[in-house]
Scaffold this motif. Sequence first.
Motif, short mmCIF file in Angstrom:
data_model
loop_
_atom_site.label_atom_id
_atom_site.label_comp_id
_atom_site.label_asym_id
_atom_site.label_seq_id
_atom_site.Cartn_x
_atom_site.Cartn_y
_atom_site.Cartn_z
N ALA A 233 4.81 -5.18 -4.14
CA ALA A 233 3.66 -6.45 -4.10
C ALA A 233 3.26 -5.65 -3.16
CB ALA A 233 4.89 -7.91 -3.79
N ASP A 234 3.81 -5.33 -2.49
CA ASP A 234 2.59 -4.25 -1.82
C ASP A 234 2.17 -2.94 -1.77
OD1 ASP A 234 2.07 -3.66 1.75
OD2 ASP A 234 2.13 -1.66 0.89
N ASP A 235 2.92 -2.43 -2.49
CA ASP A 235 2.07 -1.47 -3.00
C ASP A 235 1.17 -1.75 -3.72
OD1 ASP A 235 4.01 0.31 -1.81
OD2 ASP A 235 5.68 0.60 -3.22
N GLY A 247 -7.15 -8.04 3.91
CA GLY A 247 -7.05 -7.82 5.57
C GLY A 247 -6.94 -6.54 5.66
N LYS A 248 -6.76 -5.53 5.26
CA LYS A 248 -6.07 -4.10 5.33
C LYS A 248 -7.01 -3.19 4.42
CE LYS A 248 -1.63 -4.19 3.34
NZ LYS A 248 -0.18 -3.86 4.09
N ALA A 249 -6.92 -1.84 4.65
CA ALA A 249 -7.44 -1.10 3.97
C ALA A 249 -6.73 -1.18 2.61
CB ALA A 249 -7.58 0.34 4.54
N LYS A 252 -4.86 2.95 -0.50
CA LYS A 252 -4.41 3.93 1.47
C LYS A 252 -3.40 4.88 -0.01
CE LYS A 252 -4.88 3.86 4.99
NZ LYS A 252 -5.61 4.96 5.66
N ASP A 253 -2.26 4.44 -0.70
CA ASP A 253 -1.62 5.54 -0.71
C ASP A 253 -1.90 6.38 -1.95
OD1 ASP A 253 0.33 3.17 0.97
OD2 ASP A 253 1.13 2.30 -0.59
N ALA A 254 -2.58 6.06 -3.14
CA ALA A 254 -2.56 6.59 -3.33
C ALA A 254 -4.10 8.17 -3.01
CB ALA A 254 -3.99 7.02 -4.92
#
Length: 307
Positions: A233-235, A247-249, A252-254
């Motif tokens: 879910a976070d991903d 509430g955060k960028a 980012k992972d990609a």
Amino acid sequence: MARTATASPTVRAPKSANHLEQLTRLVNQTLERLLPRSAVSPQVVHEAMRYCVLSGGKRFRPLLALGACEAVGAPARQALPVGCALELIHTYSLVHDDLPAMDDDDLRRGQPTCHKKFDEATAILAGDALLTKAFEVLALPRTHSDPAVRCELVWELAVASGGHGMVGGQMVDLWAEDHELDLNGITRLQQLKTGKLIDFSCQAGAVLGKAPRALRQCLRNYAHDLGLAFQIADDLLDVEGTVEEVGKAVQKDADAGKATFVSILGVERARTQAHMLADQAIKHLDPFEEKADLLRAVARYVVERRS
Ligand code: IPE
Ligand code: IPE
Ligand code: MG
Ligand code: MG
Ligand code: MG
């Protein structure tokens, strides 16, 4: 701490999102009372600790500890101290995760990250102080009357959050920026980075309630499946969410070239997998009957959340 807990409203059998909100407020009130006042010297570090912890957050890990405690037949509020210790460790991990040496993020829980609001040295020290505060809370006699229980909690949280747990996972996560991981590798990484603290959250409730081995194993199986669902879910939110929602960028992972469940499975399969894992997690709760309703509600929330 226990004074805070016993003075709190009665925790009834959870049935709804409303109930989750009520318990979240209870956790927030307890955290508020546990943290050092901003006016206490040295003020900046205390101000930074309060800024990071009291700025929001879903309080997912404390809710798991409360839910597991209730599932094994003890009052949910008995897990408030351990739930707060978990949130202190989790918040420290986010403060350090956001530092320029790691993910270099400017926004967390909808506000400037700790090192942006203060400075890097203060963020490192506030993180250190949150980490140590967590163990202080666990060691307090009010956390549990039996010293053997407190000792087991300290030991298990140390293992779950250190090099064999969350910190180890963070190390592999950084390493993975320059190395290719397959699905097994990512699963292993996430089990350390996110899964170990989630596992501890559930085990803590079982330790407090002195649950038999078979029930502990059911909670372990629940935590295993839910931990993976939570990370998927976070991903997914990193790919699909908006900055306002999470509430955060995002993305980012990609940008970091990180392989995640979503980059390997694709969005649709990842979503299906997260829901399947949450359903599977809920099935592990059958032996607890209605006493595990809070844990069921948390599992559903994990895969339906937009933040
Ligand atoms: C974010 O955790 C970091 C991960 C372990 C994926 P949460 O999604 O629980 O963050 P907060 O506490 O709600 O801000
Ligand atoms: C951080 O993982 C997990 C820990 C701090 C242990 P992420 O780097 O994916 O978390 P977010 O996405 O910044 O919240
Ligand atoms: Mg990170
Ligand atoms: Mg990060
Ligand atoms: Mg993430």
